[in-house]
Design an enzyme around this catalytic site. Structure first.
Site, PDB file in Angstrom:
ATOM      1  N   ARG A  31       0.830  -1.212   0.000  1.00 49.61           N
ATOM      2  CA  ARG A  31       0.000   0.000   0.000  1.00 49.61           C
ATOM      3  C   ARG A  31       0.862   1.259   0.000  1.00 49.61           C
ATOM      4  NH1 ARG A  31      -4.072  -2.232   4.595  1.00 49.61           N
ATOM      5  NH2 ARG A  31      -5.252  -3.651   3.256  1.00 49.61           N
ATOM      6  N   VAL A  54       9.638 -13.337   2.575  1.00 45.65           N
ATOM      7  CA  VAL A  54       9.784 -14.592   1.824  1.00 45.65           C
ATOM      8  C   VAL A  54      10.900 -15.438   2.430  1.00 45.65           C
ATOM      9  CG1 VAL A  54      10.458 -15.568  -0.417  1.00 45.65           C
ATOM     10  CG2 VAL A  54       8.803 -13.692  -0.311  1.00 45.65           C
ATOM     11  N   GLU A  58      10.487 -19.182   3.962  1.00 47.45           N
ATOM     12  CA  GLU A  58      11.199 -20.331   3.401  1.00 47.45           C
ATOM     13  C   GLU A  58      11.822 -21.208   4.481  1.00 47.45           C
ATOM     14  OE1 GLU A  58      12.484 -18.341  -0.878  1.00 47.45           O
ATOM     15  OE2 GLU A  58      13.889 -18.282   0.804  1.00 47.45           O
ATOM     16  N   PHE A  94      14.253  -9.507  10.060  1.00 48.82           N
ATOM     17  CA  PHE A  94      13.210  -8.830   9.297  1.00 48.82           C
ATOM     18  C   PHE A  94      13.323  -7.318   9.434  1.00 48.82           C
ATOM     19  CE2 PHE A  94       9.078  -7.060   8.466  1.00 48.82           C
ATOM     20  CZ  PHE A  94       8.663  -7.741   7.318  1.00 48.82           C
ATOM     21  N   ARG A 104      20.716  -6.949   7.616  1.00 47.92           N
ATOM     22  CA  ARG A 104      20.144  -8.277   7.833  1.00 47.92           C
ATOM     23  C   ARG A 104      21.191  -9.304   8.223  1.00 47.92           C
ATOM     24  NH1 ARG A 104      21.905  -8.749   2.751  1.00 47.92           N
ATOM     25  NH2 ARG A 104      22.075 -10.811   1.803  1.00 47.92           N
TER      26      ARG A 104
END
Length: 150
Positions: A31, A54, A58, A94, A104
């Site tokens: 959005r 994702v 996984e 995340f 990350r």
């Protein structure tokens, strides 16, 4: 029986809630950056949030399987602690990935180490249970006795 799995069940529910949170973050990012489904590309800010979600999804089946096998065959306490550490690492992953690709890395390495620990403990627990069942030998008890004597 339920008292033997209640903690790993609680960690499982937390993991599912964490996955739901990650999915909601992708919806909000879609959005915010005007990326309509089924598109998976857009501004880098969107793509980082999408890839973080994702990547976490996984690895979730591996995490859940090793969490339960460790809890049932090795130790519910060890599985629960490792599970909470893994979920924390994934949350930090995340958040870090959402900010920048470089942020990350430290949480990724942390959560990977915890996941490998769960894999190792699950293998050890299953191997020990097989030795008990088929050979009448409790390897973990033998190892514990040996370590306590020295």
């Amino acid at each position: 029986m339920l008292d033997q799995v209640i903690n790993i069940a609680a960690v499982t529910v937390l993991g599912v809630l964490e996955q739901a949170y990650f999915s909601l973050q992708v919806i909000y990012a879609r959005r915010k950056y005007s990326v309509s489904p089924p598109s998976t590309t857009g501004p880098p800010e969107f793509e980082r949030v999408f890839r973080a979600q994702v990547n976490c999804s996984e690895y979730f089946p591996i995490f859940i399987c090793t969490l339960w096998v460790t809890g049932v065959f090795f130790s519910q306490a060890a599985a629960s602690v490792c599970g909470l550490l893994y979920l924390y690492g994934r949350l930090m992953y995340f958040r870090g990935y959402s900010e920048s690709a470089h942020s990350r890395l430290a949480p990724l390495y942390f959560s990977a180490k915890v996941l490998w620990l769960l894999i190792g403990l699950s293998c050890l627990g299953v191997l020990n249970s097989m030795c008990q069942l088929y050979l009448g030998l409790d390897v973990l008890q033998q190892l514990s006795s040996f370590l306590l004597q020295n």
